[in-house]
Design an enzyme around this catalytic site. Structure first.
Site, PDB file in Angstrom:
ATOM      1  N   CYS A  89       0.834  -1.205   0.000  1.00 56.04           N
ATOM      2  CA  CYS A  89       0.000   0.000   0.000  1.00 56.04           C
ATOM      3  C   CYS A  89       0.867   1.253   0.000  1.00 56.04           C
ATOM      4  O   CYS A  89       1.423   1.639   1.037  1.00 56.04           O
ATOM      5  CB  CYS A  89      -0.926  -0.007   1.222  1.00 56.04           C
ATOM      6  SG  CYS A  89      -1.948   1.470   1.344  1.00 56.04           S
ATOM      7  N   CYS A 141      -0.332   4.109   2.195  1.00 56.27           N
ATOM      8  CA  CYS A 141      -0.046   3.917   3.627  1.00 56.27           C
ATOM      9  C   CYS A 141       1.439   4.159   3.925  1.00 56.27           C
ATOM     10  O   CYS A 141       1.778   4.810   4.911  1.00 56.27           O
ATOM     11  CB  CYS A 141      -0.378   2.490   4.059  1.00 56.27           C
ATOM     12  SG  CYS A 141      -1.921   1.849   3.416  1.00 56.27           S
ATOM     13  N   ASP A 142       2.314   3.610   3.110  1.00 57.27           N
ATOM     14  CA  ASP A 142       3.729   3.519   3.497  1.00 57.27           C
ATOM     15  C   ASP A 142       4.672   4.429   2.714  1.00 57.27           C
ATOM     16  O   ASP A 142       5.830   4.589   3.110  1.00 57.27           O
ATOM     17  CB  ASP A 142       4.208   2.060   3.343  1.00 57.27           C
ATOM     18  CG  ASP A 142       3.422   1.120   4.250  1.00 57.27           C
ATOM     19  OD1 ASP A 142       2.952   1.585   5.307  1.00 57.27           O
ATOM     20  OD2 ASP A 142       3.263  -0.063   3.900  1.00 57.27           O
TER      21      ASP A 142
END
Ligand code: NDP
Length: 328
Positions: A155, A158-159
């Site tokens: 993701c 997200c990261d």
């Protein structure tokens, strides 16, 4: 040990008093315990419906495999994914939802009450929320598991911000891969897009945007065959499938974007699924079966965020509340 006078039924009564018998009938059963399932539990319990979450064997969903979550509102300094899910679980239990860490092996939606089966128990309920999520498709490399959360990610949203000024790999050729590669150029010094074919599957407009981005370097007909590093990802080996030549790239992260697999095996022929296996929604969160609702990544392949899954969980619970009130 034998009872003096009364036969085996008294013995059973003594050893398993009625009050301790497992409760198996609920108003609502939520299958799955990610952000969608927990949020649905909070809303159902607050609406005074007797609610059970069957969480599966590994509760918490995809966030359990992430590190820091910076994009879930309410946590000024971010929160670790597993901590967020533990907090959600405690909040859900405090609202009165029962949570059992057991895996559903079959469902019977043909008659009401619905029946939900685990390996050891049969439950009954008037309404169901399917919130089993989706799992990122894996490459199947050993290093992928070893470096999960330590450089291997599924993701970018997200990261990505954790990989500033580093060289990164994105694997895949669909919309997700191109979107993630383009997004990652905000942080990375270079993004290597590794695709097994010589053309992308992604939409033309996204392709054009990626081709015009000087930070993205394309590696066609290529596969990642090895991921290595010390404490975290440092190197990846690429193999060209046409020439069989291998090359090593020094990278800080590998984003795998080769699609998702919805966790719907148990619902095949039970509710309508699309050709990819996602639950088809008919009207808001309603599925093809009256009284069965769905929330989160199990139907949503577009947004796939914890916050959107939680939002869908809330919507499904409100729809369940209306359904149960109207069908009383
Ligand atoms: P897709 O299934 O569309 O694409 C998966 C990609 O991964 C393909 O290029 C495929 O290769 C490749 N792939 C699959 N398995 C492997 C493997 N084992 N090793 C290497 N490569 C592999 O998935 P997406 O997640 O990209 O998209 C899912 C859906 O969501 C699509 O409908 C998409 O349009 C949509 N979406 C839309 C977005 C938007 O509109 N902004 C953003 C993201 C997704 P090959 O091409 O060879 O099959």
């Amino acid at each position: 040990m034998m009872a003096a006078d009364s036969g085996s039924s008294v013995l059973i009564e003594k050893e398993f008093p009625k009050s301790e018998k497992k409760k198996t009938t609920y108003d609502v059963i939520i299958i799955g315990a990610g952000p969608a399932g927990y949020t649905a539990g909070i809303y159902c319990s607050r609406a005074k419906h007797d609610t059970l979450i069957l969480s599966g064997i590994l509760p918490g969903g995809q966030l359990v495999n992430t590190t820091e979550v910076e994009n879930y509102p309410g946590f000024e300094n971010g929160i670790m994914g597993p901590d967020l899910m533990i907090t959600m679980r405690k909040q859900t239990e405090r609202m009165g939802t029962t949570i059992i860490d057991d895996e559903v092996v079959d469902v019977d939606f043909r008659h009401k009450p619905f029946k939900i089966l685990t390996a050891s128990e049969e439950y009954e309920c008037r309404a169901v929320i399917i919130a089993t999520g989706a799992s990122p498709r894996k490459l199947g490399l050993q290093g992928e598991a070893t470096f999960g959360g330590r450089g291997v990610s599924y993701c970018a949203t997200c990261d990505g911000p954790f990989f500033r000024n580093q060289e990164l790999i994105v694997v895949g050729g669909g919309d997700s891969a191109i979107e993630e590669a383009t997004f990652l150029t905000k942080f990375a010094s270079r993004v290597h897009l590794v695709h097994r074919k010589d053309q992308l599957r992604a939409s033309k407009i996204m392709q054009e945007r990626a081709f015009a981005n000087s930070k993205i370097q394309f590696h066609w007909n290529s596969e990642v065959t090895d991921i290595s590093g010390d404490q975290k990802v440092q190197k990846a080996t690429l193999k060209n499938t046409k020439t069989n030549e291998s090359a090593t790239l020094n990278v800080g992260g590998i984003f795998v974007a080769v699609g998702h697999i919805p966790n719907t095996k148990v619902f095949e022929n039970r509710v309508e699924l699309d050709s990819q296996g996602y639950v088809v929604l008919k009207d808001h969160t309603k599925t093809s079966v009256e009284g069965v609702f769905a929330a989160g990544d199990v139907h949503d392949h577009r947004y796939r965020q914890a916050i959107t899954a939680a939002g869908f969980g809330c919507m499904a619970a409100i729809d369940v509340d209306r359904y149960l009130t109207e069908s009383k």
